[in-house]
Scaffold this active site. Sequence first.
Site, PDB file in Angstrom:
ATOM      1  N   HIS A 186     -33.376 -16.002 -23.810  1.00 52.18           N
ATOM      2  CA  HIS A 186     -32.039 -15.253 -23.023  1.00 52.18           C
ATOM      3  C   HIS A 186     -31.911 -15.883 -21.494  1.00 52.18           C
ATOM      4  CE1 HIS A 186     -31.786 -12.600 -27.018  1.00 52.18           C
ATOM      5  NE2 HIS A 186     -32.777 -12.266 -26.410  1.00 52.18           N
TER       6      HIS A 186
ATOM      7  N   ASP B  25     -32.320  -8.456 -14.142  1.00 52.64           N
ATOM      8  CA  ASP B  25     -33.375  -7.200 -14.100  1.00 52.64           C
ATOM      9  C   ASP B  25     -34.690  -7.283 -14.603  1.00 52.64           C
ATOM     10  OD1 ASP B  25     -31.699  -7.947 -16.437  1.00 52.64           O
ATOM     11  OD2 ASP B  25     -32.184  -5.969 -17.122  1.00 52.64           O
TER      12      ASP B  25
HETATM   13 CA    CA Z   1     -32.157 -10.135 -17.830  1.00 48.21          CA
END
Ligand code: CA
Length: 316
Positions: A242, A8
């Site tokens: 992340h 995303d």
């Molecule tokens: Ca992501």
Amino acid sequence: MKVIFDTDPGIDDAMALLYLSKLAEVELLGITTVVGNADIATTTRNALFLRQQFDISAPVIRGAGETLDGVSKPEPVIVHGVNGLGDIKIPAVSEDGLQAGTASQFIIDTIRAHPGEVTIIAVGRMTNLALALRQDPAIAGMAKQVIIMGGAFGYQGRSGNISPAAEANIHGDPVAADEIFAASWKVVVVGLDVTHDIILTSDYLATLSAEVGANGELLAQMSDHYAKFYMNVMGLAGVVGHDLLAVTYLLHPEWFETREGPVVVLTEGIAAGQTIQMPSTRKNGPSPWADRPAQLVCIAVEAEKVLQHYRATLSR
Ligand SMILES: [Ca+2]
């Protein structure tokens, strides 16, 4: 290594995608998009932009614009900006790289075309994967592994970011995430317990700009916005990478310490999105954990090795 990247984009998604594109060991088969850091039109446009920018040949396939829990959440504009990529200027993007069809169907078809070979790296909400499983549960036995960025299990005090109990990707679609953990495939969880060890400081980002060229500079530009969030909200000097850590796991699982055991996600209430593991060392545990396959949760990582590997890979 055959990989589907479910994403995303997202600033740290962009960091992960550039990493994947530079790894000679990786054969990227497709980039599937999902709502999360921005709406589905925006995350898909961003994936197309990054594909073009990073000179990637794999197609982009549009995925879910709504989550399985039926709850719409506000977009994390303070983290990723209005356009999902730190509000950098994004030029008009050609849709040549967009492949027809849905992400969930692409996931099914690709796993079935290469049984036992495909790793899915999922760094957004797990909606596309859950839709694929609902439509064709047999794929769980045919995928090589699923590496997710998501979840938080309380190691080093890391229990959540979107709420004190939940990490954003899981909170974004807790119903989908719970179905992923319940399925009989190998899931590896790269959550906040380890991702918060991957801090890209402003010095590190400046080095990337200098060594990597235009795409390093692009990551540094996007990160300006991201860095303000980490400074203002968490008092952190740097940005957290992340999603890139899920890519590192694919290549260097030996840099991670893991705990094995079934995982359950709370799907509603104030702690919706909380991830809870029962260690496999516990015998005769309660339902629903006892009814589920054991999955791997990453609980520690050799961060220095990761940051060196990331820098070296991008500089290729
Ligand atoms: Ca992501």
